[in-house]
Design a protein around this motif. Sequence first.
Motif, PDB file in Angstrom:
ATOM      1  N   LEU A  58       0.846  -1.193   0.000  1.00 33.13           N
ATOM      2  CA  LEU A  58       0.000   0.000   0.000  1.00 33.13           C
ATOM      3  C   LEU A  58       0.879   1.239   0.000  1.00 33.13           C
ATOM      4  O   LEU A  58       1.934   1.272   0.639  1.00 33.13           O
ATOM      5  N   ALA A  59       0.417   2.277  -0.681  1.00 32.65           N
ATOM      6  CA  ALA A  59       1.193   3.514  -0.749  1.00 32.65           C
ATOM      7  C   ALA A  59       1.426   4.088   0.657  1.00 32.65           C
ATOM      8  O   ALA A  59       2.508   4.563   0.983  1.00 32.65           O
ATOM      9  N   ARG A  60       0.396   4.010   1.489  1.00 30.53           N
ATOM     10  CA  ARG A  60       0.543   4.557   2.849  1.00 30.53           C
ATOM     11  C   ARG A  60       1.587   3.772   3.636  1.00 30.53           C
ATOM     12  O   ARG A  60       2.388   4.339   4.373  1.00 30.53           O
ATOM     13  N   HIS A  61       1.573   2.466   3.475  1.00 31.67           N
ATOM     14  CA  HIS A  61       2.567   1.642   4.168  1.00 31.67           C
ATOM     15  C   HIS A  61       3.965   1.975   3.667  1.00 31.67           C
ATOM     16  O   HIS A  61       4.918   2.042   4.462  1.00 31.67           O
ATOM     17  N   THR A  94      -2.801   8.046  -9.963  1.00 29.58           N
ATOM     18  CA  THR A  94      -3.684   7.595  -8.896  1.00 29.58           C
ATOM     19  C   THR A  94      -4.297   8.790  -8.179  1.00 29.58           C
ATOM     20  O   THR A  94      -5.465   8.795  -7.836  1.00 29.58           O
ATOM     21  N   LEU A  98      -8.129   9.705  -7.655  1.00 27.63           N
ATOM     22  CA  LEU A  98      -8.679   9.979  -6.330  1.00 27.63           C
ATOM     23  C   LEU A  98      -9.478  11.267  -6.325  1.00 27.63           C
ATOM     24  O   LEU A  98     -10.581  11.328  -5.812  1.00 27.63           O
ATOM     25  N   GLN A 118     -12.703  10.895  -7.878  1.00 27.48           N
ATOM     26  CA  GLN A 118     -13.627  10.118  -7.072  1.00 27.48           C
ATOM     27  C   GLN A 118     -14.261  10.941  -5.968  1.00 27.48           C
ATOM     28  O   GLN A 118     -15.419  10.746  -5.636  1.00 27.48           O
ATOM     29  N   GLY A 126     -17.861   6.724  -7.634  1.00 27.59           N
ATOM     30  CA  GLY A 126     -18.449   5.632  -8.397  1.00 27.59           C
ATOM     31  C   GLY A 126     -18.409   5.836  -9.892  1.00 27.59           C
ATOM     32  O   GLY A 126     -18.660   4.917 -10.662  1.00 27.59           O
ATOM     33  N   VAL A 163      -5.974  -1.756   6.113  1.00 22.27           N
ATOM     34  CA  VAL A 163      -6.112  -0.500   5.366  1.00 22.27           C
ATOM     35  C   VAL A 163      -6.926   0.513   6.159  1.00 22.27           C
ATOM     36  O   VAL A 163      -7.708   0.161   7.043  1.00 22.27           O
ATOM     37  N   GLU A 164      -6.713   1.775   5.822  1.00 25.55           N
ATOM     38  CA  GLU A 164      -7.582   2.849   6.311  1.00 25.55           C
ATOM     39  C   GLU A 164      -8.427   3.310   5.123  1.00 25.55           C
ATOM     40  O   GLU A 164      -8.108   2.991   3.964  1.00 25.55           O
ATOM     41  N   ASP A 206      -6.821   4.557   2.024  1.00 31.22           N
ATOM     42  CA  ASP A 206      -6.088   3.609   1.172  1.00 31.22           C
ATOM     43  C   ASP A 206      -6.972   3.022   0.084  1.00 31.22           C
ATOM     44  O   ASP A 206      -6.482   2.321  -0.799  1.00 31.22           O
ATOM     45  N   LEU A 207      -8.283   3.252   0.183  1.00 32.86           N
ATOM     46  CA  LEU A 207      -9.215   2.647  -0.765  1.00 32.86           C
ATOM     47  C   LEU A 207      -9.864   3.717  -1.623  1.00 32.86           C
ATOM     48  O   LEU A 207     -10.049   4.862  -1.184  1.00 32.86           O
ATOM     49  N   VAL A 208     -10.211   3.347  -2.835  1.00 35.83           N
ATOM     50  CA  VAL A 208     -10.864   4.279  -3.742  1.00 35.83           C
ATOM     51  C   VAL A 208     -11.857   3.478  -4.578  1.00 35.83           C
ATOM     52  O   VAL A 208     -11.634   2.298  -4.855  1.00 35.83           O
ATOM     53  N   VAL A 209     -12.970   4.113  -4.924  1.00 37.55           N
ATOM     54  CA  VAL A 209     -13.982   3.426  -5.726  1.00 37.55           C
ATOM     55  C   VAL A 209     -13.967   4.004  -7.135  1.00 37.55           C
ATOM     56  O   VAL A 209     -13.991   5.221  -7.316  1.00 37.55           O
ATOM     57  N   TYR A 211     -10.850  -0.335  -4.998  1.00 35.76           N
ATOM     58  CA  TYR A 211      -9.434  -0.610  -5.225  1.00 35.76           C
ATOM     59  C   TYR A 211      -8.632  -0.120  -4.032  1.00 35.76           C
ATOM     60  O   TYR A 211      -9.008   0.844  -3.373  1.00 35.76           O
ATOM     61  N   SER A 212      -7.490  -0.788  -3.799  1.00 32.20           N
ATOM     62  CA  SER A 212      -6.544  -0.253  -2.815  1.00 32.20           C
ATOM     63  C   SER A 212      -5.432   0.466  -3.567  1.00 32.20           C
ATOM     64  O   SER A 212      -5.071   0.078  -4.688  1.00 32.20           O
ATOM     65  N   ARG A 213      -4.917   1.508  -2.951  1.00 35.66           N
ATOM     66  CA  ARG A 213      -3.865   2.314  -3.581  1.00 35.66           C
ATOM     67  C   ARG A 213      -2.510   1.722  -3.206  1.00 35.66           C
ATOM     68  O   ARG A 213      -2.098   1.810  -2.059  1.00 35.66           O
TER      69      ARG A 213
END
Lengths: 326, 495
Positions: A3-6, A305, A309, A312, A317, B265-266, B269-272, B278-280
Amino acid sequence: MILARHAGALLWTGRYLERAETISRCLSYAADSITGLRADEARAEGELLVRTLGLSDEPGTVVPLESRPQLVAFLLSDRDNPCSMVSSIVAVRENLRSVRDRIPIELWEEANGLYLRFPFLGHDNTPSDLHEVLRMVRRACLAISGVLNEGMRRDEGHAFVVVGRMLERSIFTVGLLEASHSDPRGSLDAGRMLRLTSSLQAYHRQHGSAPDFCGVVRYLLHADDLPRSVFSCLVRAQECLADLASGAEALDRPRRRTALLRSRLEFGDLAEAMVSAPVPALLDFGGELAEVANEVQEGIAPPQTMAALRSQYLRPGATGDRGVLR
Amino acid sequence: MAVVSGYGLGEPVKGLLDGYDASRAYDEVFEPDGSVRGVYTRIVERFRGLGVTELRRLEKLVAEEFRRQGITFTVYSEEEGTERIWPMDLFPRVIAAAEWDELARGLSQRVAALNCFLADFYNGGGEALADGVVPRWLVVSSQGFERNAVGIRVPHNAHCNIAGIDVVRGANGRYRVLEDNLRNPSGISYVVENRAAMAKVCTWLFDDHAVQPTEQYAPMLRATLESMAPDGRDSPHIVVLTPGIFNSAYFEHAFLARSMGVELVEGRDLVVDDHTVYSRTIEGLVRVDVIYRRIDDAFLDPVSFRPDSALGVPGLLGALRAGNVSVCNAMGNGVVDDKAVYPYVPEIIRYYLGEEPIIDNVTTYTMWDPDQRAEALNRLDQLVAKPVGESGGTGVLIGPHASEQELAEARSRIEAEPREWIVQELVQLSTLPAFADDRLESRHLDLRPFILTGETTEVFPGGLTRVAMRRGSLIVNSSKGGGSKDTWVLAHDSP
């Protein structure tokens, strides 16, 4: 796939871990060297330390240089100072805490143990047993490094920690060389540089016990068998970035820049520039390193990405710029 | 017999259990005549050989182990949260194999019926409501009712994949259900960590017993979550969704993700995108199939629920409706968590399964029924009043422990808002020895077993035993000074 955050948390774990260790060495040296100096000499030594750590460039940072206890407290226990030891230890723990599910349990336990043992969280006073605390921090940092090297899977997460550490370390070493060249007292203290980089013993073994300034500068920049030399750090960072960039295209740019900086050392470009103007050459090199570190950070969340984001958040959706879908 | 002196072992013994008072309620260890119940015989013998100093030393070892590992929970005051080391008492709770089998059957039955009710309510014709099993007004007025969940298909009709049912033993020794937790029951990580600590510190205690292990929870949970994947996703990408490191149960969230080998995840970290989650990652967006969420319904999707939620995933509800992702537990389970619905659960079991409940409820008075309300308010000083929307013991009034003023205030609050209260007969929770004041004293306790439902329903052997650490207290919640115990389910009852 990480994950990007990780990735960000592990990159900063590496940076703050290195910072905590560096500050412990600097403080240990400062506590010894300032003792017994005249007030103006102690202040000059303090200024040099602050410049070495890059704190003089931090906007809005007022460094208390009037007394040794104030300076030690600023570097040791001031939570408003992002470069203080307490801030670094807290940051290591918080970053590792946020990736607790993907790191070895022992790694978390070591970092948590350091946090729990560090006695100045929330206190401003200079400890009476300063050296004991500094030794404890250095040992804990080494223990954490040990778990990182021996207990963690060689995956993307490990690579980000290494990249963070290597970049932080090379930024510090270049800053140290630049500050040493800029010292208005013109003291050009080779022993100081070796002690602040934990390289004294290694240098003595290879080059005898009378270090000369130019030789030490070359050693700290170029030695391929010294894990703390800038060259060694860039080699390791480049290797890790190459692994990462094979999946994450956005990390290819910092990989290429790292390779370029490495070749500037390897083929003597930096050494040549330093002959006539060492300070600007080192400042330029240090600036490039800082930019690489920023690019790694930016590469963790690729722009495509981010664009997806943003779309979104406006139209959840809806089909938009999907970035890289896998 | 009020006080134990010789443990029924043939000779009077001086030790930590001397003067132990087993008369306050059903005691798990001692029979009313003072003899030791069979499953505890060896444990009592072992503890008889310990001194105060040794027990203190062992306690310290456990606390240090938990401290080092950061096994904590957060207690929130009005302004900030305080991280505390998880408290565990060393004297274990033991459940005989046959007793557990019966309990597990009852729990399985209860959760199966509640899942039928949820499926019927959110996806079926609402037949139980039409047939008057539960009043419709009661369900739709529940804070846990989620209109957005209506019509969302759930694999296997398993709305509640992870349930924690709180059970207690009354004076006659029979288990009864005290509460149903079907939203985000927590505590399982402490069950596993309690066992790990006991195995390290009190290895000798396990020598005489065949205890069912606790490590299988993660594989059980993973299998359950995998079975919830949307159609066509054979190797589903599972994530655990946490509010973040400042949440009181963050330790548990990280524990579960690590034990299952999935990502924690938080929301950020996720997006629709195109109704798909999806996870980033650093390599781009990776599709997510199953989300084990540990955040409340209201925070799941800021577009459909609370717009100020920074914890959720914008557009998640759309992805759910499209059937592209599964969220476990499903949204809207709060209707059966509602204590106002609890009195109807036995009838729900009879309605859907055609069986008698294996585990009874605690006798409960519904305050919206004028006759029951009158009777309960008249005897409130002997009963327990609970606000239906609270958890963790908040707002509970225990009649015999309340002052006249507190009783009067409770009566007027119940009269003002009868829908918001239930009143129950006081259950003198069973007792078990716990180390306090340098001796083993009887303390009240409950049990939260965990039931997993995907394609099938499984009951995890054991559960979280919570113990009230203050003498005479019936409040077992850790946020209110309660502790915990390792819970042993014996693999077989023969010696």
